[in-house]
Every structure is written in structure tokens, then in C-alpha cells.
Design an enzyme around this catalytic site. Structure first.
Site, mmCIF file in Angstrom:
data_model
loop_
_atom_site.group_PDB
_atom_site.id
_atom_site.type_symbol
_atom_site.label_atom_id
_atom_site.label_comp_id
_atom_site.label_asym_id
_atom_site.label_seq_id
_atom_site.Cartn_x
_atom_site.Cartn_y
_atom_site.Cartn_z
ATOM 1 N N ILE A 93 -4.682 -18.180 6.706
ATOM 2 C CA ILE A 93 -3.599 -17.621 5.902
ATOM 3 C C ILE A 93 -2.262 -18.228 6.321
ATOM 4 C CG2 ILE A 93 -2.368 -15.502 5.286
ATOM 5 C CD1 ILE A 93 -5.076 -14.032 5.783
ATOM 6 N N SER A 112 -3.228 -4.699 5.899
ATOM 7 C CA SER A 112 -4.582 -4.806 5.355
ATOM 8 C C SER A 112 -4.914 -3.608 4.486
ATOM 9 C CB SER A 112 -5.584 -4.877 6.506
ATOM 10 O OG SER A 112 -6.910 -4.720 6.046
ATOM 11 N N ALA A 113 -5.812 -3.834 3.535
ATOM 12 C CA ALA A 113 -6.319 -2.737 2.705
ATOM 13 C C ALA A 113 -7.128 -1.742 3.514
ATOM 14 C CB ALA A 113 -7.185 -3.299 1.584
ATOM 15 N N TYR A 118 -10.124 -1.758 13.822
ATOM 16 C CA TYR A 118 -9.294 -2.815 13.241
ATOM 17 C C TYR A 118 -8.288 -2.219 12.253
ATOM 18 C CZ TYR A 118 -7.788 -6.255 9.869
ATOM 19 O OH TYR A 118 -7.019 -6.995 9.014
ATOM 20 N N LYS A 149 -3.832 -1.675 12.261
ATOM 21 C CA LYS A 149 -2.871 -1.984 11.207
ATOM 22 C C LYS A 149 -2.023 -0.748 10.874
ATOM 23 C CE LYS A 149 -3.901 -6.301 10.571
ATOM 24 N NZ LYS A 149 -2.905 -7.371 10.847
ATOM 25 N N PHE A 186 -5.678 -7.758 0.402
ATOM 26 C CA PHE A 186 -7.104 -7.502 0.285
ATOM 27 C C PHE A 186 -7.865 -8.738 0.756
ATOM 28 C CE2 PHE A 186 -4.893 -4.161 -1.631
ATOM 29 C CZ PHE A 186 -5.728 -3.059 -1.624
ATOM 30 N N ASN A 187 -8.546 -9.449 -0.044
ATOM 31 C CA ASN A 187 -9.440 -10.484 0.464
ATOM 32 C C ASN A 187 -9.043 -11.876 0.013
ATOM 33 O OD1 ASN A 187 -10.865 -7.830 0.391
ATOM 34 N ND2 ASN A 187 -12.300 -9.031 1.591
ATOM 35 N N ASP A 201 -17.504 -0.171 7.419
ATOM 36 C CA ASP A 201 -17.333 -0.644 6.053
ATOM 37 C C ASP A 201 -17.129 0.539 5.096
ATOM 38 O OD1 ASP A 201 -17.442 -3.382 6.400
ATOM 39 O OD2 ASP A 201 -19.623 -3.465 6.247
#
Length: 412
Positions: free
Chosen positions: A20, A150-151, A174, A178, A204-205, A333
Site C-alpha cells: 500500500i 481498517s474495516a 489486530y 486499530k 477494506f481490501n 473472521d
């Protein structure tokens, strides 16, 4: 592209050599308004990425480029561990008090599965490093930050697509790092409202690569995210005969986890828009309910895609016949992370225009041109000049991070 003669603004990008970070640097250099300073411990990144992104900037310069434009195409790169304040301070000292205009803070460990096994490592690296960075920034009167969130801060959200007003309730260490880092930033902006301003980007991704194929995602070891894992399988770097998919009994159309994918170049443009919104005359903070100039924005397409949809898209892009096996769910997840990017579109002018086909095509273009990632030699038809760099030698070992096989991407 710059249309003014204003001096270049010095901006630090942490994690600048990463996937990124390198694309964010590309977009910043494209404006010719910023002088980019990269900070990276090179734990999961390659310094060659900075050589290549600087070459892209140099190649785009006009024949009659000014000295300032040429300077904007070069990167000051520092090997630095953000968990060590003395190393951060040495970087800032080179530019003096007030010498750095702002920071885009991307560097972090980002594997959801691994964070559940090594939470202390994640809290120390992601939260501790952010605190150390902010402390040194304050010392040197650098009080603007774009934070890469992050989402995953939303955990299992009650509403899809997810608005920024959703309560923050991360399900993994994780994600919690954030949430904590955002809280630190918001508290700092509240404590010193006339000094600090910060924007947090809950993205997001990211997927794809620069269309040239010169820069892209090249994780060390086995990829922990779905798309680079699929690319490595197709190119032969991962020899698994089938993909392990974590669960197919989620409340989603095909039972596999759904994520909001956006092209990494669109994401990088979102970082630029956020950085531009930290200027003194910005209006984005006018609607804040308190004097604290802190705000969070979702960056995404607003449309979710499942693991199996991604596999099929990569099958078309690569021609590789992927086999997969459904295994049990992975702790941490969540079923669906799809953004509602309306606020970023309205206030920042953000748009994620590129589609899944383009993401997969650009990813495969990068991977097929660079089968060994940044260790691939570029053929003579595409020479890359050496970029002048300032690399400080590492004075301590970087703790190893054990790669955890994963098929569901959760972004940093």
C-alpha cells in the site's frame, strides 16, 4: 500534477516500501507537490519497490522539468523501527522542527489469524509504535496525520453496508489495535484541538497493482491474504494443490466470507485526498461535534465479493485451474465487511472506480512480469536507474512473524 510554485511539502509515509505504501508514494509523487520520506523496517517489504516507484515518477516528468519537480520524483528512504523512539527521532532530526508537514501512517502487522496467536506482538507493534510516532511528531511540530485503519474495527457489524457511525467492536486483536490507535488519535486531537488534526481511513481490501507491472504486492514468505496467495499459486511460488477456504456456512450468498475489494491505486488516491484535507483551510472538520479535529472515513466500493467469487475472477485472469477445499472457520473472521463509502465520496471526493476484472488483471500483470517479486530482474527493455536512497543500518533484530495460511483477506 503541480500547477503552483509553492515549496514541496515534506510528508512521511510509514511502511512506504510495502504494497500500500509504495502505491501511496506513487500517487503523492504524481502531484509533484510533495517530497516523500519513506520509513520502513523492511520486515515485510522490499527496498527495490522504492527504486521502481521513483523511476515511475522520473519517467513521468516533462522534458523541461524544474528542479523542484525533479526533487519531487526522488524519495528519502530510512530503515527505521517505529517501536524505537530514538530511531524515529533520528529521522525527524534530519529535517528539523517544523520541517515535516504531515505523516501518512500505514506501517503495521496485519494478519488477523496471527494476531489471535501473538496478541502482544500486535499490540506492541501496532499501538505502541503509533504512540511513539505521535510523541516524536509532537516534539518536532508535525501535527497532521492520515491514519491507515481498517474495516475490522467494526467486528461483526449490525448493518451492511457499514456506515462510519457503526459502533467499534473488533473481534480480533489486530482489529482491536486499530480501534485503540484511533482512540489515541482522537484523544490527542481533543486534548490539543488547536494543534492536531487527523483523519482515519477505515479501508477494506486493496487489490491489484500499478498498471505498469513495476510495483505490486510481494509479501515475504507465504502470502497471508487471498489475492496474492492465488497469484503465487498460479505462478508456481506456492505449490499447494488446492486452496483451503475457511468456512462456507456464513450468512452470505455462497456461505464464504464477503469483503469489499478496491483497487490499490484507488485506495492510494483516497490517502492523497485525506492528506489534502488536512490543510489549514479544510472544511472537513466543520461538522465535528466537538472541537477535536478528528474524523474517520470508509474507503471501499460499497459492494462485497465472496471468497469463491474472487477465486473465479482470478481463474479467468490467470487461466489457472484452482482447486479448493472447505475447512473450518478461522477465529477472528467475520461474515461480511462491505463499506458504505458515501461520506468519503461526499466530503473527500473519493471514488473507487476500478472493477474486480481490472484488479485481477493488474495483479496478474504484476505477478507474471515479476514471478519472483522484487527479486525478479527487469529486462534491458525496461531499465531502472538507481534511486539515491538514505538507508540507515538496522541495529537490532526484527522479530520474526510466522506466516499463517489464509484465504480471507482482512486489510491493514
Amino acid at each position: 500534477m503541480s500547477t503552483t510554485s509553492e515549496p514541496l511539502k515534506r510528508v512521511i509515509v510509514t511502511g512506504g516500501a510495502g504494497y500500500i505504501g509504495s502505491h501511496v508514494i506513487y500517487i503523492l509523487q504524481e502531484t509533484r507537490r510533495y517530497k516523500v520520506i519513506s520509513i520502513d523496517n523492511l520486515h515485510n517489504a522490499h527496498p527495490k519497490s522504492l527504486d521502481r516507484v521513483a523511476q515511475l515518477a522520473r519517467d513521468a516528468l516533462p522534458k523541461d522539468a524544474t528542479k523542484q519537480e525533479k526533487e519531487s520524483a526522488e524519495i528519502d528512504a530510512h530503515t527505521c523501527d517505529l517501536t524505537r523512539p530514538d530511531e524515529i527521532r533520528r529521522v525527524f532530526e534530519q529535517y528539523g522542527k517544523g520541517g515535516i508537514w504531515g505523516v501518512v501512517h500505514i506501517a503495521a502487522y496485519k494478519a488477523v489469524g496471527e494476531s489471535t496467536e501473538r496478541p502482544l506482538l500486535y499490540y506492541a507493534n501496532n499501538v505502541g509504535a503509533t504512540v511513539s510516532l505521535l510523541q516524536v511528531m509532537s516534539e518536532f511540530d508535525c501535527t497532521r496525520m492520515v491514519y491507515s485503519s481498517s474495516a475490522t474495527v467494526y467486528g461483526t457489524p449490525p448493518i451492511i453496508p457499514i456506515p462510519e457511525s457503526t459502533r467499534l467492536q473488533a473481534d480480533s486483536p489486530y482489529g482491536k489495535t486499530k480501534v485503540m490507535s484511533e482512540a489515541v488519535l482522537e484523544d490527542l486531537c481533543a486534548a490539543e484541538p488547536n494543534k492536531w488534526r487527523a483523519l482515519s481511513l477505515r479501508y477494506f481490501n486493496p487489490a491489484g497493482a500499478h498498471a505498469s507491472g513495476l510495483i505490486g504486492e510481494d509479501p515475504r514468505g507465504r502470502p497471508g491474504n487471498l489475492l496474492p496467495l492465488l497469484a503465487h499459486m498460479a505462478i508456481g511460488r506456492v505449490k499447494d494443490d488446492k486452496l483451503c477456504v475457511f468456512g462456507n456456512d456464513y450468512p452470505t450468498p455462497d456461505g464464504t466470507c464477503v469483503r469489499d475489494y478496491l483497487h490499490v491505486v484507488d485506495l492510494a488516491k483516497g490517502h492523497l485526498l485525506a492528506l489534502n484535507a488536512l490543510t489549514d483551510n479544510s472544511e472537513v472538520f466543520d461538522s465535528c461535534p466537538t472541537p477535536a479535529r478528528f474524523k474517520a472515513y470508509n474507503l471501499g466500493k460499497g459492494k462485497g465479493l465472496s471468497v469463491l467469487q474472487i477465486v473465479e475472477a482470478m481463474r479467468k485472469a490467470t487461466g489457472f485451474d484452482y482447486k479448493y477445499e472447505i475447512i473450518g472457520r478461522r477465529r477472528g473472521d467475520v461474515p461480511d465487511l462491505t463499506a458504505d463509502p458515501a461520506l468519503a465520496e461526499k466530503e473527500l471526493g473519493f471514488h473507487a472506480d476500478q472493477d474486480l476484472e481490472t484488479m485481477c488483471r493488474d495483479l496478474w500483470n504484476w505477478q507474471s512480469k515479476n514471478p519472483n517479486g522484487y527479486d525478479t530482474e527487469i529486462p534491458p527493455a525496461q531499465p531502472l536507474a538507481t534511486t539515491p536512497q538514505v538507508y540507515e543500518p538496522k541495529t537490532h533484530p526484527i522479530p520474526p512473524v510466522t506466516a499463517v495460511p489464509a484465504t480471507v483477506i482482512t486489510t491493514a
